[in-house]
Write a protein that holds these residues in place. Structure first.
Motif, PDB file in Angstrom:
ATOM      1  N   LEU A  16       0.686  -1.382  -0.074  1.00  0.00           N
ATOM      2  CA  LEU A  16      -0.089   0.071  -0.299  1.00  0.00           C
ATOM      3  C   LEU A  16       0.727   1.268  -0.098  1.00  0.00           C
ATOM      4  CD1 LEU A  16      -2.775  -0.983   2.593  1.00  0.00           C
ATOM      5  CD2 LEU A  16      -2.920  -1.025  -0.129  1.00  0.00           C
ATOM      6  N   ASP A  17       2.194   1.115   0.180  1.00  0.00           N
ATOM      7  CA  ASP A  17       3.097   2.336   0.382  1.00  0.00           C
ATOM      8  C   ASP A  17       2.940   3.049  -0.945  1.00  0.00           C
ATOM      9  OD1 ASP A  17       3.742   1.476   2.800  1.00  0.00           O
ATOM     10  OD2 ASP A  17       5.920   0.856   2.153  1.00  0.00           O
ATOM     11  N   GLY A  18       2.410   4.317  -1.094  1.00  0.00           N
ATOM     12  CA  GLY A  18       2.861   4.958  -2.466  1.00  0.00           C
ATOM     13  C   GLY A  18       1.199   4.971  -2.975  1.00  0.00           C
TER      14      GLY A  18
ATOM     15  N   PHE B 217       1.227  16.051 -11.000  1.00  0.00           N
ATOM     16  CA  PHE B 217       2.123  15.931 -10.001  1.00  0.00           C
ATOM     17  C   PHE B 217       1.947  17.004  -8.821  1.00  0.00           C
ATOM     18  CE2 PHE B 217       3.497  12.572 -12.436  1.00  0.00           C
ATOM     19  CZ  PHE B 217       4.344  11.835 -11.726  1.00  0.00           C
ATOM     20  N   ARG B 218       1.851  18.362  -9.612  1.00  0.00           N
ATOM     21  CA  ARG B 218       1.719  19.449  -8.659  1.00  0.00           C
ATOM     22  C   ARG B 218       0.448  19.657  -7.947  1.00  0.00           C
ATOM     23  NH1 ARG B 218       4.990  23.729  -8.662  1.00  0.00           N
ATOM     24  NH2 ARG B 218       5.923  23.089 -10.433  1.00  0.00           N
ATOM     25  N   LYS B 219      -0.624  19.242  -8.508  1.00  0.00           N
ATOM     26  CA  LYS B 219      -2.018  19.439  -7.847  1.00  0.00           C
ATOM     27  C   LYS B 219      -2.216  18.322  -6.930  1.00  0.00           C
ATOM     28  CE  LYS B 219      -4.557  21.531 -11.840  1.00  0.00           C
ATOM     29  NZ  LYS B 219      -5.686  21.387 -12.868  1.00  0.00           N
ATOM     30  N   ALA B 220      -1.540  17.215  -7.167  1.00  0.00           N
ATOM     31  CA  ALA B 220      -1.651  16.097  -6.127  1.00  0.00           C
ATOM     32  C   ALA B 220      -0.712  16.399  -4.894  1.00  0.00           C
ATOM     33  CB  ALA B 220      -1.149  14.642  -6.648  1.00  0.00           C
ATOM     34  N   ALA B 221       0.433  17.204  -5.273  1.00  0.00           N
ATOM     35  CA  ALA B 221       1.304  17.641  -4.033  1.00  0.00           C
ATOM     36  C   ALA B 221       0.245  18.714  -3.116  1.00  0.00           C
ATOM     37  CB  ALA B 221       2.474  18.176  -4.482  1.00  0.00           C
TER      38      ALA B 221
ATOM     39  N   PRO C  41       5.898  18.816  -4.760  1.00  0.00           N
ATOM     40  CA  PRO C  41       5.925  18.133  -6.064  1.00  0.00           C
ATOM     41  C   PRO C  41       6.905  17.116  -6.032  1.00  0.00           C
ATOM     42  CG  PRO C  41       5.553  20.267  -6.380  1.00  0.00           C
ATOM     43  CD  PRO C  41       5.841  20.267  -5.063  1.00  0.00           C
ATOM     44  N   SER C  42       8.232  17.315  -5.680  1.00  0.00           N
ATOM     45  CA  SER C  42       9.414  16.393  -5.683  1.00  0.00           C
ATOM     46  C   SER C  42       9.050  15.134  -4.821  1.00  0.00           C
ATOM     47  CB  SER C  42      10.751  16.980  -5.401  1.00  0.00           C
ATOM     48  OG  SER C  42      10.545  17.518  -3.940  1.00  0.00           O
ATOM     49  N   ALA C  43       8.455  15.343  -3.855  1.00  0.00           N
ATOM     50  CA  ALA C  43       8.117  14.175  -2.790  1.00  0.00           C
ATOM     51  C   ALA C  43       7.173  13.531  -3.611  1.00  0.00           C
ATOM     52  CB  ALA C  43       7.772  14.694  -1.455  1.00  0.00           C
ATOM     53  N   VAL C  44       6.301  13.891  -4.202  1.00  0.00           N
ATOM     54  CA  VAL C  44       5.151  13.001  -4.988  1.00  0.00           C
ATOM     55  C   VAL C  44       5.901  12.484  -5.938  1.00  0.00           C
ATOM     56  CG1 VAL C  44       3.274  13.506  -6.536  1.00  0.00           C
ATOM     57  CG2 VAL C  44       3.232  14.567  -4.439  1.00  0.00           C
TER      58      VAL C  44
ATOM     59  N   THR D  88       7.827   9.390  -4.654  1.00  0.00           N
ATOM     60  CA  THR D  88       7.136   8.309  -4.170  1.00  0.00           C
ATOM     61  C   THR D  88       6.474   7.683  -5.034  1.00  0.00           C
ATOM     62  OG1 THR D  88       6.490   9.631  -2.356  1.00  0.00           O
ATOM     63  CG2 THR D  88       4.917   7.687  -2.715  1.00  0.00           C
ATOM     64  N   VAL D  89       6.139   8.154  -6.208  1.00  0.00           N
ATOM     65  CA  VAL D  89       5.653   7.452  -7.499  1.00  0.00           C
ATOM     66  C   VAL D  89       6.901   6.598  -8.115  1.00  0.00           C
ATOM     67  CG1 VAL D  89       4.972   7.859  -9.858  1.00  0.00           C
ATOM     68  CG2 VAL D  89       3.669   9.080  -8.120  1.00  0.00           C
ATOM     69  N   ARG D  90       7.903   6.992  -8.106  1.00  0.00           N
ATOM     70  CA  ARG D  90       8.999   6.274  -8.734  1.00  0.00           C
ATOM     71  C   ARG D  90       9.281   5.081  -7.914  1.00  0.00           C
ATOM     72  NH1 ARG D  90      11.254  11.548 -10.162  1.00  0.00           N
ATOM     73  NH2 ARG D  90      12.718  11.579  -8.142  1.00  0.00           N
ATOM     74  N   VAL D  91       9.230   5.372  -6.444  1.00  0.00           N
ATOM     75  CA  VAL D  91       9.520   3.931  -5.757  1.00  0.00           C
ATOM     76  C   VAL D  91       8.647   3.108  -5.772  1.00  0.00           C
ATOM     77  CG1 VAL D  91       9.455   3.463  -3.259  1.00  0.00           C
ATOM     78  CG2 VAL D  91      10.817   5.529  -4.144  1.00  0.00           C
ATOM     79  N   LEU D  92       7.321   3.451  -6.097  1.00  0.00           N
ATOM     80  CA  LEU D  92       5.978   2.618  -6.272  1.00  0.00           C
ATOM     81  C   LEU D  92       6.339   1.877  -7.641  1.00  0.00           C
ATOM     82  CD1 LEU D  92       3.117   1.322  -5.615  1.00  0.00           C
ATOM     83  CD2 LEU D  92       2.246   3.512  -6.684  1.00  0.00           C
ATOM     84  N   GLU D  93       6.430   2.528  -8.717  1.00  0.00           N
ATOM     85  CA  GLU D  93       6.580   1.837 -10.026  1.00  0.00           C
ATOM     86  C   GLU D  93       7.918   1.058 -10.007  1.00  0.00           C
ATOM     87  OE1 GLU D  93       5.244   5.517 -13.046  1.00  0.00           O
ATOM     88  OE2 GLU D  93       7.284   5.715 -12.193  1.00  0.00           O
TER      89      GLU D  93
END
Length: 323
Positions: free
Chosen positions: A12-14, A27-31, A38-41, A44-49
């Motif tokens: 469930l992480d990410g 990414f900006r709106k999600a942040a 935005p960089s944290a978002v 997180t997506v890169r780690v999930l992928e």
């Protein structure tokens, strides 16, 4: 073997970050929605992928879209995540207000004399709580069997349990019907029980319970005999009323029969005193509002009964003064 003191990353992480980016296609709106950068978002997506082993988004300088893998992941992850959020809300509700299923394990004998009026008033006061009474003559492990609390005689309450008294201490008394005593006479002392039909109780362990007495300040047990062995007190009570023999039972259980003259009390001088009946549960730190509401209801009923008794005593005293 060396222990790992870190929590491993889970499936469930990410996911929440992924769902926000997929919803906004940004990414900006999600942040902004999540209150992070935005960089944290993006990280997180890169780690999930990387953990999934597939790209989930197609990124350009102007837009963000879902890959086929992202579309499939979204179709399964979104309803699952929403269900988890809903589960959390349900659990939070149980932790904040009296609601849900309250499971109590109780001896069958205490239901008619103690729990029926108490449960009726509790259910009216807390309509969002469902009460389940599981009756058994065995001593159930409350935590292991998923119960919120149990009803126990005082001497059966484990040392690690929190106990709330439901009754004051009471006597264990010997009773029989007037018809029985008319035919067989009354025992004057415990030795006389050898000449009487005594109704016996078989414990959950399989052993026959002896009768307990207090003789000159000493606790003694006597093995008795008779025509009936039962696994519960109500059966013994019914048999005693029918004149089948003598029974040794908790005094609150036979009070109505004594008042109605369907039963007669004998060997009063030898009656032992039991600690009473208790509501018990594992720990104060684990009390949910539904159990707290039940405990408070028990205490308020006891306080009300105490006031009624005090008023009754005061009324009788005043009446005597007037006379």
């Amino acid at each position: 073997m060396k222990q790992n003191f870190t929590v491993r990353q889970g499936a469930l992480d990410g996911v929440e970050v992924f769902l926000s980016v997929a919803q906004h296609r940004s990414f900006r709106k999600a942040a902004a929605e999540l209150g992070v950068t935005p960089s944290a978002v993006s990280q997180t997506v890169r780690v999930l992928e990387a953990r999934i082993g597939a790209a989930l988004f197609m990124r350009t300088t102007r837009s963000v879209g879902l890959t086929e893998a992202g579309e499939r992941f979204l179709s399964r992850a979104k309803p699952a995540f929403e269900e988890l959020v809903a589960a959390g809300e349900v659990a939070r509700g149980l932790g904040q207000r009296p609601t849900g299923l309250l499971r109590l394990t109780v001896p069958r004998a205490v239901v008619p004399i103690l729990l029926e009026p108490l449960i009726a008033s509790f259910c009216k006061a807390y309509p969002e709580i469902e009460v389940e009474l599981a009756t058994s003559k065995e001593v159930i492990d409350i935590a292991a069997e998923g119960f919120d609390a149990g009803i126990r005689l005082g001497h059966l309450v484990a040392a690690d349990m929190v106990a709330v008294p439901l009754t004051p201490p009471f006597r264990l008394i010997v009773v029989g019907s007037p018809y029985y005593f008319a035919a067989h006479g009354r025992p004057e002392n415990t030795d006389d029980l050898r000449q009487h039909a005594c109704l016996r109780w078989r414990r959950s362990s399989g052993a026959l319970a002896p009768w307990s007495f207090n003789v000159n300040g000493q606790a003694i047990e006597i093995a008795v005999s008779g025509p009936l062995i039962a696994g519960d007190f109500p059966t013994m009570l019914g048999a005693a009323i029918e004149g089948l023999g003598l029974a040794q039972l908790p005094e609150p259980m036979v009070a109505e029969g004594l008042r109605a003259a369907r039963l007669v009390h004998v060997l009063e001088a030898y009656a032992p005193v039991l600690p009473g009946v208790f509501l018990c549960y594992p720990s104060r730190r684990q009390i949910l509002p539904k159990l707290r509401a039940f405990i408070d209801h028990v205490k308020s009923r006891q306080a009300g009964d105490g006031k009624v008794q005090a008023q009754s005593v005061a009324g009788r005293a005043g009446s005597r003064k007037k006379r």
